[in-house]
Design a protein around this motif. Structure first.
Motif, mmCIF file in Angstrom:
data_model
loop_
_atom_site.group_PDB
_atom_site.id
_atom_site.type_symbol
_atom_site.label_atom_id
_atom_site.label_comp_id
_atom_site.label_asym_id
_atom_site.label_seq_id
_atom_site.Cartn_x
_atom_site.Cartn_y
_atom_site.Cartn_z
ATOM 1 N N GLU A 1 35.036 -12.513 -3.224
ATOM 2 C CA GLU A 1 35.523 -13.899 -3.288
ATOM 3 C C GLU A 1 34.383 -14.904 -3.259
ATOM 4 O O GLU A 1 34.452 -15.954 -3.902
ATOM 5 N N THR A 2 33.326 -14.587 -2.510
ATOM 6 C CA THR A 2 32.212 -15.513 -2.371
ATOM 7 C C THR A 2 31.085 -15.253 -3.367
ATOM 8 O O THR A 2 30.100 -16.003 -3.389
ATOM 9 N N GLY A 3 31.220 -14.202 -4.169
ATOM 10 C CA GLY A 3 30.178 -13.886 -5.136
ATOM 11 C C GLY A 3 28.920 -13.329 -4.507
ATOM 12 O O GLY A 3 27.821 -13.456 -5.063
ATOM 13 N N GLU A 4 29.051 -12.700 -3.332
ATOM 14 C CA GLU A 4 27.897 -12.144 -2.606
ATOM 15 C C GLU A 4 28.048 -10.629 -2.534
ATOM 16 O O GLU A 4 28.278 -10.064 -1.462
ATOM 17 N N THR A 5 27.924 -9.957 -3.668
ATOM 18 C CA THR A 5 28.265 -8.532 -3.740
ATOM 19 C C THR A 5 27.062 -7.595 -3.732
ATOM 20 O O THR A 5 27.222 -6.381 -3.858
ATOM 21 N N ARG A 6 25.865 -8.134 -3.570
ATOM 22 C CA ARG A 6 24.685 -7.261 -3.579
ATOM 23 C C ARG A 6 24.559 -6.515 -2.254
ATOM 24 O O ARG A 6 24.892 -7.035 -1.194
ATOM 25 N N GLY A 7 24.068 -5.277 -2.329
ATOM 26 C CA GLY A 7 23.795 -4.511 -1.130
ATOM 27 C C GLY A 7 24.912 -3.561 -0.742
ATOM 28 O O GLY A 7 25.860 -3.317 -1.515
ATOM 29 N N PHE A 8 24.800 -3.007 0.462
ATOM 30 C CA PHE A 8 25.786 -2.043 0.949
ATOM 31 C C PHE A 8 25.726 -1.950 2.464
ATOM 32 O O PHE A 8 24.768 -2.399 3.103
ATOM 33 N N GLU B 1 17.086 -0.453 -2.602
ATOM 34 C CA GLU B 1 18.036 -1.528 -2.906
ATOM 35 C C GLU B 1 17.406 -2.903 -2.669
ATOM 36 O O GLU B 1 17.625 -3.835 -3.437
ATOM 37 N N VAL B 2 16.621 -3.023 -1.608
ATOM 38 C CA VAL B 2 15.925 -4.279 -1.343
ATOM 39 C C VAL B 2 14.973 -4.604 -2.496
ATOM 40 O O VAL B 2 14.921 -5.742 -2.986
ATOM 41 N N ALA B 3 14.222 -3.611 -2.945
ATOM 42 C CA ALA B 3 13.292 -3.829 -4.059
ATOM 43 C C ALA B 3 14.035 -4.251 -5.315
ATOM 44 O O ALA B 3 13.589 -5.144 -6.051
ATOM 45 N N ALA B 4 15.183 -3.639 -5.566
ATOM 46 C CA ALA B 4 15.970 -3.984 -6.754
ATOM 47 C C ALA B 4 16.452 -5.425 -6.685
ATOM 48 O O ALA B 4 16.449 -6.147 -7.693
ATOM 49 N N ILE B 5 16.865 -5.865 -5.505
ATOM 50 C CA ILE B 5 17.335 -7.239 -5.332
ATOM 51 C C ILE B 5 16.205 -8.228 -5.589
ATOM 52 O O ILE B 5 16.380 -9.228 -6.297
ATOM 53 N N LEU B 6 15.037 -7.966 -5.031
ATOM 54 C CA LEU B 6 13.905 -8.871 -5.218
ATOM 55 C C LEU B 6 13.434 -8.893 -6.662
ATOM 56 O O LEU B 6 13.105 -9.954 -7.219
ATOM 57 N N ARG B 7 13.402 -7.730 -7.289
ATOM 58 C CA ARG B 7 12.990 -7.684 -8.691
ATOM 59 C C ARG B 7 13.989 -8.420 -9.580
ATOM 60 O O ARG B 7 13.605 -9.073 -10.555
ATOM 61 N N ASP B 8 15.277 -8.314 -9.245
ATOM 62 C CA ASP B 8 16.310 -9.012 -10.019
ATOM 63 C C ASP B 8 16.112 -10.521 -9.973
ATOM 64 O O ASP B 8 16.489 -11.229 -10.911
ATOM 65 N N GLU B 9 15.504 -11.020 -8.886
ATOM 66 C CA GLU B 9 15.234 -12.457 -8.779
ATOM 67 C C GLU B 9 13.890 -12.836 -9.408
ATOM 68 O O GLU B 9 13.508 -14.013 -9.381
ATOM 69 N N GLY B 10 13.174 -11.853 -9.965
ATOM 70 C CA GLY B 10 11.946 -12.162 -10.685
ATOM 71 C C GLY B 10 10.662 -11.894 -9.933
ATOM 72 O O GLY B 10 9.576 -12.254 -10.413
ATOM 73 N N THR B 11 10.740 -11.256 -8.773
ATOM 74 C CA THR B 11 9.534 -10.923 -8.011
ATOM 75 C C THR B 11 8.911 -9.646 -8.550
ATOM 76 O O THR B 11 9.607 -8.659 -8.799
ATOM 77 N N THR B 12 7.603 -9.656 -8.726
ATOM 78 C CA THR B 12 6.869 -8.458 -9.136
ATOM 79 C C THR B 12 6.476 -7.672 -7.893
ATOM 80 O O THR B 12 5.923 -8.237 -6.948
ATOM 81 N N ILE B 13 6.767 -6.385 -7.891
ATOM 82 C CA ILE B 13 6.462 -5.542 -6.739
ATOM 83 C C ILE B 13 5.596 -4.371 -7.186
ATOM 84 O O ILE B 13 5.973 -3.614 -8.083
ATOM 85 N N LEU B 14 4.435 -4.252 -6.555
ATOM 86 C CA LEU B 14 3.538 -3.131 -6.824
ATOM 87 C C LEU B 14 3.501 -2.253 -5.582
ATOM 88 O O LEU B 14 3.108 -2.713 -4.501
ATOM 89 N N THR C 1 0.822 -1.209 0.000
ATOM 90 C CA THR C 1 0.000 0.000 0.000
ATOM 91 C C THR C 1 0.860 1.266 0.000
ATOM 92 O O THR C 1 0.532 2.254 -0.648
ATOM 93 N N GLY C 2 1.955 1.264 0.746
ATOM 94 C CA GLY C 2 2.833 2.422 0.823
ATOM 95 C C GLY C 2 3.621 2.637 -0.456
ATOM 96 O O GLY C 2 3.645 1.794 -1.354
ATOM 97 N N PRO C 3 4.327 3.776 -0.544
ATOM 98 C CA PRO C 3 5.071 4.094 -1.764
ATOM 99 C C PRO C 3 6.335 3.272 -1.965
ATOM 100 O O PRO C 3 6.926 3.303 -3.041
ATOM 101 N N ARG C 4 6.757 2.526 -0.929
ATOM 102 C CA ARG C 4 7.947 1.684 -1.064
ATOM 103 C C ARG C 4 7.885 0.556 -0.048
ATOM 104 O O ARG C 4 7.064 0.569 0.873
ATOM 105 N N LEU C 5 8.761 -0.418 -0.221
ATOM 106 C CA LEU C 5 8.855 -1.513 0.724
ATOM 107 C C LEU C 5 9.504 -1.026 2.018
ATOM 108 O O LEU C 5 10.163 0.009 2.042
#
Length: 464
Positions: free
Chosen positions: A390-397, A220-233, A205-209
Motif C-alpha cells: 500500500e505504501t510502495g515500500e516493498t524492497r527487502g525481506f 540484498e542491501v547491495a542490490a538496493i544501493l546499486r538500484d539507486e545508482g551507487t557504485t559498489i566495489l 576490502t571484503g568480498p561483500r558489504l
C-alpha cells in the motif's frame, strides 16, 4: 595526594555519562564530571542526532522524486546542502542545551579539560587556561568514547580525507564521493549523499558489504544501493591516493581484475573507530588495555583496578548508543542500588539506518550454524506484506532463525520499511522467551508492517 577529593569522578559524557553523574549527585555523592570537548559525547554531537537528522533530509529528497509513482506531481528536486547542515546544527545545539540543563545539580561539578591518570584513584585535569587540577575519588568511571579511524593509506596524509564528523560540515554537494568501507557508517553516508545528488562509489576490502551479516542480507542491501545508482566495489583494497589536479583526488585500488584508478572530488574514510584512551595515561593507574586500545572490563564493567569502571565505546565491543545506555543501567544498579547487575547474556539489537532500514537482533543464520545448532530459517519478502504494498515500500525481506527442536527464536533480520521498529517486536518476544508459534498466532493490527510477522513465523509450521 589529590588537591581535591570527590566520591566519584566521571571522565566523558557519552549516552551513559549523560545520566550517571546526575543520578549519583542526586543520590548524595559528590561528583566531578570531566569533559574535554562538547557535552553529550558522540551521539549528540557527531553520531546519532546529526546523522539521523541528515538521513531524514535524504529520504525526503528520495520520496519527492518518487512522487509520480503515487500520482503526485512534483517539479525538479534539488538539495541545498548548506540548509541541511543548518538543520542538523540546530538539532545538535538543542540536544546539547537539553543535556547541559541536566547538570544543574547540587553536588555535581563540571570540569572542562582533558583528564589523565596520575595513579589508581587520582586524575590530573589540564584546563583551558594552562592550569591543572589534581582530583581524586574512590570510584572513577571512564566514558571517553571513540573517534573515526584514520586510513593507513599511502598519500592519505597529503589529502583532505573526510570522516563521519567532517563530512557533515560540508556546505556544497560533492560531485563524486568515494567512501572507503562498506560497514554501517559507510552505507548510511553513501546512500545519503547519493540521494542528495552526488555520484557515490563505495570501496569495500571484503568480498561483500556488511560482513557481519548473512550473505543474503548483504546481497540484498547491495542490490538496493546499486538500484539507486551507487557504485559498489568489493574485494577492492585501497593502495594509494594522490592529488589529481583541480582539487580532485585519484584513488588506486587493487581488485581481482587488476589495478583500478578512481577519480573523485571527495574521499571519505569509514573504516571503523578507535577508543579515546591515548590521553588517559592508563598505565599510571594500572588499568589494562586491549590490543586495540580499548579498556578491558569484566561483566560488571570494572577494569583491572578495583573501583575504576568503563562504559560505552571506550570499553570496546559494538559501538551503539543504546549499549552505552545499558552500561549506565548496570553501573546505576551497582553503584547506587547495591546490586550486581552485569552484561552477561544481554541481547543487543541494532539498526542500520539505510532506507529501507536493516533491523537486527540475536544470532545470524551463519552464527547459529557455526555453533552447531539445528536451526530452521524462514524468509518473507516485504512485497508479501500488505502495508508495504500500500505504501510502495516493498524492497527487502524479513528473516527469522529459530531452534529446530524448541522453536526458540534465536535471531532475526528485518530489511524493510521501519525494519528497526519491526525487529524490536521480535526482540521483545525473545526477551519474553516466546516461541515461534506464539508469533505466528498473535493478533497484530491490520494493516501494519508488523502484521507480516504472522506470515513469517507461520512458515515454520510447514517445515520438517
Amino acid at each position: 595526594m589529590a588537591d581535591e577529593n570527590y566520591d566519584v569522578i566521571v571522565i566523558g559524557t557519552s549516552q551513559g555519562g549523560r545520566f550517571l553523574p546526575v543520578d549519583l549527585a542526586k543520590g548524595g555523592r559528590r561528583v566531578a564530571l570531566v569533559e574535554r570537548g562538547s557535552l553529550g559525547g558522540v551521539c549528540v554531537n557527531t553520531g546519532c542526532t546529526p546523522t539521523k537528522t541528515m538521513v531524514a533530509s535524504a529520504r525526503l529528497a528520495y520520496q519527492a522524486r518518487r512522487g509520480g509513482e503515487y500520482g503526485v506531481r512534483t517539479g525538479p528536486v534539488s538539495v541545498d546542502l548548506a540548509a541541511v547542515r543548518e538543520r542538523k546544527r540546530t538539532m545538535v545545539a538543542g540536544a546539547r542545551e537539553n543535556y547541559a540543563s541536566r547538570l544543574a545539580q547540587d553536588g555535581l561539578d563540571l570540569i572542562e579539560g582533558e583528564a589523565r591518570f596520575t595513579g589508581p584513584k587520582t586524575v590530573e585535569v589540564a584546563l583551558g587556561d594552562g592550569r591543572t587540577r589534581e582530583i581524586g575519588a574512590p570510584v572513577i568511571v571512564i566514558d571517553t568514547g571513540s573517534r573515526p579511524r584514520r586510513p593507513a593509506l599511502a598519500g592519505a596524509e597529503d589529502i583532505a580525507v573526510l570522516d563521519s564528523t567532517s563530512i557533515m560540515e560540508l556546505g556544497d554537494l560533492p560531485e563524486h564521493l568515494v567512501i572507503l568501507g562498506g560497514g554501517y557508517i559507510g552505507l548510511e553516508f553513501g546512500q545519503m549523499f547519493r540521494r542528495f545528488g552526488s555520484e557515490v562509489t563505495i570501496v569495500q576490502t571484503g568480498p561483500r558489504l556488511l560482513m557481519a551479516e548473512d550473505d543474503d542480507v548483504s546481497d540484498e542491501v547491495a542490490a538496493i544501493l546499486r538500484d539507486e545508482g551507487t557504485t559498489i566495489l568489493t574485494s577492492a583494497t585501497p593502495e594509494r591516493v594522490e592529488e589529481a589536479g583541480g582539487g580532485r583526488v585519484r584513488l588506486t585500488v587493487r581488485t581481482p581484475n587488476g589495478e583500478q584508478r578512481i577519480e573523485a572530488s571527495h574521499l571519505m574514510s569509514a573504516i571503523g573507530r578507535v577508543p579515546n584512551t591515548e590521553a588517559l595515561t592508563t598505565a599510571e593507574a594500572g588499568i589494562r588495555l586491549r590490543g586495540n586500545g580499548s579498556v578491558e572490563v569484566d561483566e560488571f564493567l570494572e577494569t583491572s583496578v578495583p573501583g575504576v569502571y568503563a562504559m560505552g565505546d571506550v570499553k570496546g565491543g559494538p559501538a551503539f548508543t543504546h549499549l552505552s545506555y545499558d552500561d549506565y543501567r548496570i553501573l546505576h544498579a551497582n553503584l547506587l542500588g547495591g546490586r550486581k547487575a552485569s552484561t552477561r547474556d544481554r541481547i543487543v539489537p541494532y539498526t542500520v539506518f539505510i532506507d529501507p532500514q536493516l533491523g537486527r537482533v540475536g544470532m545470524t543464520e551463519r552464527q547459529a550454524r557455526e555453533q552447531g545448532r539445528a536451526v530452521r530459517v524462514a524468509k518473507l519478502p516485504m512485497s508479501s506484506v500488505i502495508r508495504a504494498l500500500e505504501t510502495g515500500e516493498t524492497r527487502g525481506f524479513m528473516k527469522a532463525v529459530v531452534d529446530a527442536d524448541t522453536g526458540e527464536i534465536l535471531g532475526a533480520a528485518v530489511l524493510g520499511a521501519e525494519g528497526g521498529e519491526i525487529m524490536t517486536v521480535i526482540q521483545v518476544a525473545m526477551l519474553g522467551k516466546l516461541r515461534c508459534t506464539a508469533m505466528a498466532n498473535a493478533v497484530f493490527t491490520h494493516p501494519l508492517l508488523a502484521e507480516g510477522l504472522n506470515s513469517l513465523f507461520a512458515a515454520f509450521d510447514g517445515q520438517d
